[in-house]
Design an enzyme around this catalytic site. Structure first.
Site, PDB file in Angstrom:
ATOM      1  CG  ASP A  22      -1.380   0.776   1.443  1.00 35.13           C
ATOM      2  OD1 ASP A  22      -1.984   1.364  -0.069  1.00 35.13           O
ATOM      3  OD2 ASP A  22      -2.420   1.696   2.955  1.00 35.13           O
ATOM      4  CG  HIS A  23      -0.253   4.973   0.526  1.00 32.80           C
ATOM      5  ND1 HIS A  23      -1.271   6.251  -0.220  1.00 32.80           N
ATOM      6  CD2 HIS A  23      -1.370   4.943   0.870  1.00 32.80           C
ATOM      7  CE1 HIS A  23      -1.904   6.500  -0.395  1.00 32.80           C
ATOM      8  NE2 HIS A  23      -2.365   5.412   0.997  1.00 32.80           N
ATOM      9  CG  ASN A  67      -6.845   1.296   1.093  1.00 44.66           C
ATOM     10  OD1 ASN A  67      -7.451   0.789  -0.102  1.00 44.66           O
ATOM     11  ND2 ASN A  67      -5.773   1.674  -0.130  1.00 44.66           N
TER      12      ASN A  67
HETATM   13  P1  13P Z   1      -8.179   5.112   6.822  1.00 44.17           P
HETATM   14  O1  13P Z   1      -6.489   5.224   8.039  1.00 44.17           O
HETATM   15  O2  13P Z   1      -8.421   6.621   6.851  1.00 44.17           O
HETATM   16  O3  13P Z   1      -8.953   4.130   7.249  1.00 44.17           O
HETATM   17  O4  13P Z   1      -7.343   4.520   5.796  1.00 44.17           O
HETATM   18  C1  13P Z   1      -6.899   3.900   5.101  1.00 44.17           C
HETATM   19  C2  13P Z   1      -5.982   3.847   3.490  1.00 44.17           C
HETATM   20  O5  13P Z   1      -6.841   4.681   3.100  1.00 44.17           O
HETATM   21  C3  13P Z   1      -4.786   3.028   3.349  1.00 44.17           C
HETATM   22  O6  13P Z   1      -4.168   3.210   2.633  1.00 44.17           O
END
Ligand code: 13P
Length: 284
Positions: free
Chosen positions: A81-82, A232
């Protein structure tokens, strides 16, 4: 068992549900997410964000994610993720992740596009899928401030650019900015549902919601029915863990070992994720 991101998203489209992508930087969150996926028999995405690497490295927690996903009866994707660099995404693929998000949303458009293309090329070598991001979403997964930018439409994803971006990169899903923020909401979220419809139509790929914590059931459902197939979610699950721990310590002030504390955290995450899954997958 491991399934691909594409398979998970196809399940979402066929069943009109949003596939939950849960960040699992700690072992308690990981086991809780898998237990919930198994209990409700739904596909789910286990995610590790680059910003969480200092909590547990992708080689450590990521190896556990891959091993437990393979062993589970639930259909699971293991996803970076990211990822903010090709190097980090590659570390994930080397550990066995079969999906990754490259996040170049803060870079100039052409730069984001060029590095996303590199990520897609790399992913092909590992038979993995790629998500990218266009538009700017306030806040991050590190618990830092998300107050600025709520409802600022100048930050939202432009459908024409999104169409160009997806066709030139070949990504499998696109994270878009349409009103959610990462982390805790300090003001009411303002979701642009029409924009989701436009983005889905223009890009031809599933739209990803980041900042999935803290929305109402109707808000999740309205996004899903318009083309959001990946949601997410992190902050509220981890917040639930901490609240579970605080309650445990208040109830058991004489505790002098750590293990039961981790159980309290895991159970609290399971309760939180069970509610999310009921909502996203229509399991009520
Ligand atoms: P939240 O932490 O706001 O639930 O978002 C999680 C997210 O977007 C992970 O990429």
């Amino acid at each position: 068992m491991l399934i691909s991101l594409k398979e998970a998203l196809a399940y979402g489209e066929e069943n009109n549900c949003g596939i939950a992508a849960i960040n699992t930087p700690t072992f308690e969150m990981l086991v809780a997410a898998i237990n919930v996926a198994e209990r409700f028999d739904v596909p789910l995405i286990l995610a590790h964000a680059e910003v969480h690497d200092p909590v547990n490295s992708i080689e450590n927690i990521g190896s556990a994610m891959v091993a437990l996903a393979k062993r589970s009866s639930a259909k699971l994707v293991v996803h970076v993720d990211h990822g903010e660099s090709i190097e980090f995404i590659k570390r994930g693929f080397e550990v066995g992740f079969n999906s990754a998000m490259y996040d170049g949303s803060r870079l100039p458009y052409e730069e984001n596009l060029a590095i996303t293309k590199e990520a897609v090329k790399l992913a092909k070598q590992y038979d993995a899928n790629v998500e990218a991001e266009l538009g700017v979403m306030p806040g991050r997964e590190d618990g830092k401030d998300s107050t600025t930018g709520i409802g600022d439409r100048a930050l939202y994803t432009d459908p024409q650019l999104a169409a160009d971006f997806v066709s030139r990169t070949g990504v499998d899903a696109l994270a878009c900015s349409f009103g959610t923020v990462h982390g805790l909401y300090k003001a009411e979220p303002k979701l642009d549902y029409d924009l989701i419809v436009e983005l889905r139509k223009a890009t031809g790929v599933p739209i990803v919601m980041h900042g999935g914590s803290g929305l109402a059931t109707e808000e999740y459902r309205s996004c899903i029915s318009r083309g959001v197939q990946k949601i997410n979610y992190y902050t509220y699950a981890d917040k639930a863990a901490l609240e579970g721990v605080k309650k445990f310590l208040a109830d058991e002030p004489d505790t002098y070992v750590m293990a039961p504390v981790t159980v309290a955290a895991q159970e609290a995450v399971e309760r939180d994720l069970s509610e999310l899954v009921k909502c996203l997958y229509n399991k009520n």
